[in-house]
Design an enzyme around this catalytic site. Structure first.
Site, short mmCIF file in Angstrom:
data_model
loop_
_atom_site.label_atom_id
_atom_site.label_comp_id
_atom_site.label_asym_id
_atom_site.label_seq_id
_atom_site.Cartn_x
_atom_site.Cartn_y
_atom_site.Cartn_z
N GLU A 159 -30.05 -10.20 -34.72
CA GLU A 159 -31.45 -10.34 -35.12
C GLU A 159 -31.83 -9.23 -36.10
O GLU A 159 -31.49 -8.07 -35.91
CB GLU A 159 -32.34 -10.26 -33.88
CG GLU A 159 -33.82 -10.32 -34.19
CD GLU A 159 -34.69 -10.01 -32.97
OE1 GLU A 159 -35.87 -10.37 -32.99
OE2 GLU A 159 -34.17 -9.39 -32.01
N LYS A 206 -37.84 -18.33 -35.17
CA LYS A 206 -38.16 -18.03 -33.78
C LYS A 206 -39.44 -18.74 -33.37
O LYS A 206 -40.47 -18.63 -34.03
CB LYS A 206 -38.30 -16.51 -33.61
CG LYS A 206 -38.46 -16.06 -32.18
CD LYS A 206 -38.47 -14.53 -32.09
CE LYS A 206 -38.54 -14.04 -30.66
NZ LYS A 206 -38.57 -12.56 -30.57
N CYS A 210 -33.63 -13.29 -29.46
CA CYS A 210 -34.08 -12.22 -28.55
C CYS A 210 -34.82 -12.76 -27.33
O CYS A 210 -34.24 -13.43 -26.49
CB CYS A 210 -34.92 -11.21 -29.33
SG CYS A 210 -35.03 -9.60 -28.47
#
Length: 516
Positions: free
Chosen positions: A282, A341, A391
């Site tokens: 990330e 995301k 994440c």
């Protein structure tokens, strides 16, 4: 002991301590019985009071102790890297944990209202309430399900076999039922009256029942072939860049970061046995993709194409409307693919309404992001379908199973350098183990500082890099097909079932109050 339990302050202090000790059941310690014993203590305490106010205070103290001990690493992000003054950072963490503690407080209050005399029914009511409380904590205000009880029950816990069937909230409810059963057997067999023989008989009976059923059924469930490997193994290289958070956003360090990433990519794809897919973590490039040097992406793509492979990188993207996304994209043999995301971190990646003042106290870069769409497709790379998540997203199991059955494996890109050398990293790996068990899919993790790993569908960590070192983890992994019961149904059957249990207990409580 009795003097402490008859003191209001003593009961609250014991609940606080029990909550804090429950964290030892989670990674990195993974002493799975402790959370159950901790909840049993809470049940004994709540069962000994009559006031809903007292019950709520005990539940709040338990929850506050658990979250202060378990997510104290938030302080590192706010103070060391967010620039917030120590008193303010400490206050922010304390208030956050106080909010999270409201859920076990609510569970305690409602259980006191619905508790009944038969131990099994009372324990079932607590398990149902705990399931609903943790589920609500995972959805209200976009959710924060970290330290849900089920995460502590990864192998070798006897409850691990239920994860593909019930998911993390269902296993949490089952664990809470077991804890309540133990606590109520202690409480209602005369423990506080000094009947030690009755106490131990009740304890052994409850423990024997829970352990026997748990081990037997879990062992049977774990051998069931919910999913099966398919196709040829795919060679995947997971890069752990180990860029310190205090340097990640420094302009002076940016050129070196670009050079380091390019060197790793070119060297790995030039190896005698290059990977089919190479993954950078990330925000491996902590900038908008459009700000990268003009020929930089071309060099990355050329290295991947020359080896007949593909590269996945984490960076920020901006669309035509100016919206910024925490994204991943692929370069190489296959056509370029993008993922944005979907589930953003409040106060880290976006500001909830009325909280603009928070960003005047903390310095968090790229904190005004836009969530990606919910219907994004897995990446088609190396002949396989790979579902990406970034994440914090892998904390939400019900969201990850939306990519099934199409995806044959899952890939998480993370950067936990925000939290320093804390429990956040092993806790996150334990969460990945639960996601693998729920989905019946391998979970690959490419992280900045750790824990970069390959988790198999049975929850076992097959390979892992050490934390806070730069390196590359090369693994061969096959895709899996098929669906676990949890992947098919998600959380809703459990939520409805828990509500039905509570409805029956509420009806029973009303009938008992009329008789009295």
């Amino acid at each position: 002991m009795n003097s402490i339990l008859h003191s209001g302050a003593g009961r609250v202090l014991l609940a606080l301590l029990a909550g804090a000790l429950s964290v030892i059941g989670f990674a990195p310690f993974e002493l799975w019985p402790l959370p159950l014993l901790s909840l049993a203590v809470l049940l004994v305490l709540v069962d000994g009071v009559r006031s809903r106010r007292q019950a709520g205070l005990l539940g709040f103290a338990w929850g506050w102790g658990a979250f202060l001990a378990g997510v104290s690493w938030l302080y590192v992000a706010l103070n060391r890297f967010g620039g917030m003054a120590p008193p303010l950072a400490g206050l922010a963490v304390a208030l956050c944990c106080a909010y999270l503690a409201l859920y076990p407080a609510l569970v305690s209050v409602l259980w006191l209202r619905l508790r009944t005399q038969p131990v099994l029914l009372a324990a079932a009511g607590f398990g149902a309430l705990w399931l609903l409380g943790e589920w609500l904590r995972g959805v209200v205000f976009t959710g924060f399900p970290w330290l849900a009880l089920g995460y502590s029950q990864t192998p070798p816990s006897p409850l691990a076999g239920y994860l593909p069937l019930l998911g993390v909230y269902g296993v949490g409810g089952l664990a809470a039922f077991a804890a309540a059963l133990l606590g109520l057997m202690l409480r209602r067999r005369g423990y506080w009256g000094g009947c030690w023989r009755g106490c131990w008989r009740g304890s052994l009976l409850a423990l024997g029942l829970v352990a026997g059923l748990g081990f037997a059924l879990s062992a049977g469930l774990r051998v069931l072939p919910w999913t099966a490997p398919v196709g040829e193994p795919l060679r995947i290289a997971l890069v752990q860049t180990n860029v310190p958070q205090h340097l990640k956003w420094e302009v002076e360090h940016f050129s070196r970061l670009l050079e380091d990433n390019l060197r790793v990519v070119e060297q790995r794809f030039a190896a005698p046995q290059p990977p089919a897919v190479l993954v950078l973590p990330e925000t491996a490039f902590p900038t908008l993709i459009e700000y990268l040097p003009a020929d930089y992406l071309q060099r990355l793509q050329a290295a991947a194409q020359a080896a007949g492979g593909d590269l996945i990188i984490g960076a920020f993207q901006r669309d035509e409307a100016g919206h910024i996304y925490n994204a991943a994209l692929s370069l190489g043999q296959a056509s370029s693919q993008h993922y944005a995301k979907q589930h953003l971190v409040p106060f880290g990646e976006y500001s909830p309404p009325l909280f603009g003042w928070f960003y005047r106290l903390a310095n968090i870069p790229m904190s005004d992001q836009t969530p990606g769409p919910v219907d994004q497709q897995p990446f088609a790379l190396g002949g396989q379908q790979i579902a990406l998540n970034i994440c914090y997203e892998d904390v939400f199991g019900a969201e990850l199973i939306r990519s099934l059955p199409q995806a044959g494996m899952m890939l998480n890109l993370s950067n936990l350098a925000w939290y320093g050398e804390s429990w956040a990293q092993p806790q996150h790996l334990q969460i990945a183990r639960v996601r693998a068990l729920e989905s019946g899919r391998p979970m690959l993790r490419a992280t900045n500082t750790g824990m970069t790993a390959l988790v198999m569908p049975d929850g076992a960590v097959r390979a892992q890099l050490d934390e806070f070192v730069a390196g590359v983890l090369e693994v061969e992994v096959r895709a899996y097909q098929g669906m676990t019961p949890y992947a098919r149904a998600g959380d809703w059957p459990l939520v409805v079932g828990a509500l039905l249990v509570l409805g029956l207990l509420w009806r029973r409580a009303r009938m008992q109050s009329r008789i009295q």
